[in-house]
Design a protein around this motif. Sequence first.
Motif, PDB file in Angstrom:
ATOM      1  N   ARG A  35      33.257  10.524  -0.882  1.00  0.00           N
ATOM      2  CA  ARG A  35      31.851  10.101  -0.502  1.00  0.00           C
ATOM      3  C   ARG A  35      31.800   9.693   0.898  1.00  0.00           C
ATOM      4  O   ARG A  35      30.827   9.795   1.864  1.00  0.00           O
ATOM      5  CB  ARG A  35      30.965  10.029  -1.565  1.00  0.00           C
ATOM      6  N   GLN A  36      32.622   8.521   0.849  1.00  0.00           N
ATOM      7  CA  GLN A  36      32.422   7.641   2.236  1.00  0.00           C
ATOM      8  C   GLN A  36      33.125   8.539   3.353  1.00  0.00           C
ATOM      9  O   GLN A  36      32.477   8.543   4.304  1.00  0.00           O
ATOM     10  CB  GLN A  36      33.367   6.500   2.039  1.00  0.00           C
ATOM     11  N   MET A  39      30.345  10.856   4.275  1.00  0.00           N
ATOM     12  CA  MET A  39      29.175  10.209   5.076  1.00  0.00           C
ATOM     13  C   MET A  39      29.658   9.727   6.504  1.00  0.00           C
ATOM     14  O   MET A  39      28.903  10.154   7.310  1.00  0.00           O
ATOM     15  CB  MET A  39      28.937   8.810   4.450  1.00  0.00           C
ATOM     16  N   LYS A  40      31.064   9.554   6.629  1.00  0.00           N
ATOM     17  CA  LYS A  40      31.578   9.528   8.054  1.00  0.00           C
ATOM     18  C   LYS A  40      31.666  10.606   8.702  1.00  0.00           C
ATOM     19  O   LYS A  40      31.308  11.048   9.973  1.00  0.00           O
ATOM     20  CB  LYS A  40      33.146   9.005   7.938  1.00  0.00           C
ATOM     21  N   THR A  92      32.711   0.556  -3.570  1.00  0.00           N
ATOM     22  CA  THR A  92      31.529   1.485  -3.420  1.00  0.00           C
ATOM     23  C   THR A  92      30.226   0.707  -2.691  1.00  0.00           C
ATOM     24  O   THR A  92      30.364  -0.582  -3.144  1.00  0.00           O
ATOM     25  CB  THR A  92      30.843   2.211  -4.394  1.00  0.00           C
ATOM     26  N   ALA A  93      29.410   1.054  -1.887  1.00  0.00           N
ATOM     27  CA  ALA A  93      28.469   0.245  -1.344  1.00  0.00           C
ATOM     28  C   ALA A  93      27.280   1.088  -1.845  1.00  0.00           C
ATOM     29  O   ALA A  93      26.141   0.650  -1.122  1.00  0.00           O
ATOM     30  CB  ALA A  93      28.443   0.335   0.176  1.00  0.00           C
ATOM     31  N   CYS A 139      18.492  10.182   6.840  1.00  0.00           N
ATOM     32  CA  CYS A 139      19.774   9.398   6.414  1.00  0.00           C
ATOM     33  C   CYS A 139      18.878   7.864   6.218  1.00  0.00           C
ATOM     34  O   CYS A 139      19.490   7.167   5.032  1.00  0.00           O
ATOM     35  CB  CYS A 139      20.626   9.138   7.740  1.00  0.00           C
ATOM     36  N   CYS A 142      17.352   7.324   2.891  1.00  0.00           N
ATOM     37  CA  CYS A 142      18.109   7.322   1.580  1.00  0.00           C
ATOM     38  C   CYS A 142      18.694   5.882   1.766  1.00  0.00           C
ATOM     39  O   CYS A 142      18.990   5.140   0.718  1.00  0.00           O
ATOM     40  CB  CYS A 142      19.189   8.308   1.463  1.00  0.00           C
ATOM     41  N   HIS A 143      19.212   5.634   2.708  1.00  0.00           N
ATOM     42  CA  HIS A 143      20.026   4.276   2.937  1.00  0.00           C
ATOM     43  C   HIS A 143      19.340   3.179   2.640  1.00  0.00           C
ATOM     44  O   HIS A 143      19.807   2.212   2.121  1.00  0.00           O
ATOM     45  CB  HIS A 143      20.531   4.209   4.461  1.00  0.00           C
ATOM     46  N   LYS A 150      27.499  -3.054   3.160  1.00  0.00           N
ATOM     47  CA  LYS A 150      29.184  -2.924   2.884  1.00  0.00           C
ATOM     48  C   LYS A 150      29.720  -4.162   2.781  1.00  0.00           C
ATOM     49  O   LYS A 150      29.427  -5.285   3.132  1.00  0.00           O
ATOM     50  CB  LYS A 150      29.946  -2.272   4.003  1.00  0.00           C
TER      51      LYS A 150
END
Length: 152
Positions: A35-36, A39-40, A92-93, A139, A142-143, A150
Amino acid sequence: MSRFRTVAWIVAAGLGLALGIASAAASAGSPVEARQAAMKELGLSMKGAGAYMAPDAAYDAAKVKALMDTMAADAKKLKNLFPADSASDPKTAADPKVWQDKADFNKHLAALGAAAAAAAKAKDTDAFKPAFKAVGETCKACHDVYRMKKKT
Ligand code: HEC
């Protein structure tokens, strides 16, 4: 990696393949890494599409569509990359709230997918600008709730 996690990941990866959305991310080692990576990829697509916002940039509808399609596919793929047993992964963050209200979290992913699909249809810079802004807002929305700072 625990045996359960391995099995869960194989199942998650299998789902991704079944949906025909396998990509570089699906081959990463764990759902957190996958998932990271996705996201990247979202970040890279945003950057790529942002280049068309420059005043002197020539708009390329086909290229923008390809970027927005990739983002919509990432949003779909991400739905399967937050299995419950990945909540406590030290890497995970993701905020634990993700798993307390998965339905709301998935709504944010759906909003991203819908915004990207809408932006994919823009035929010129004037149409793309507000659509691109709307994508970026999903983005942040949600963030603000579900992503922690992180850990270093
Ligand atoms: C549905 C919620 C949600 C949406 C929508 C969302 N993100 Fe994220 N994002 C997260 C979460 C949660 C994490 C932390 C994931 C983890 O570490 O497990 C994250 C992490 C990231 C990271 C860090 C990845 C890394 O290397 O650790 C980047 C970059 C990122 N997001 C970019 C974006 C961009 C760009 C968009 C919009 C185009 C976006 N995200 C949309 C929830 C979301």
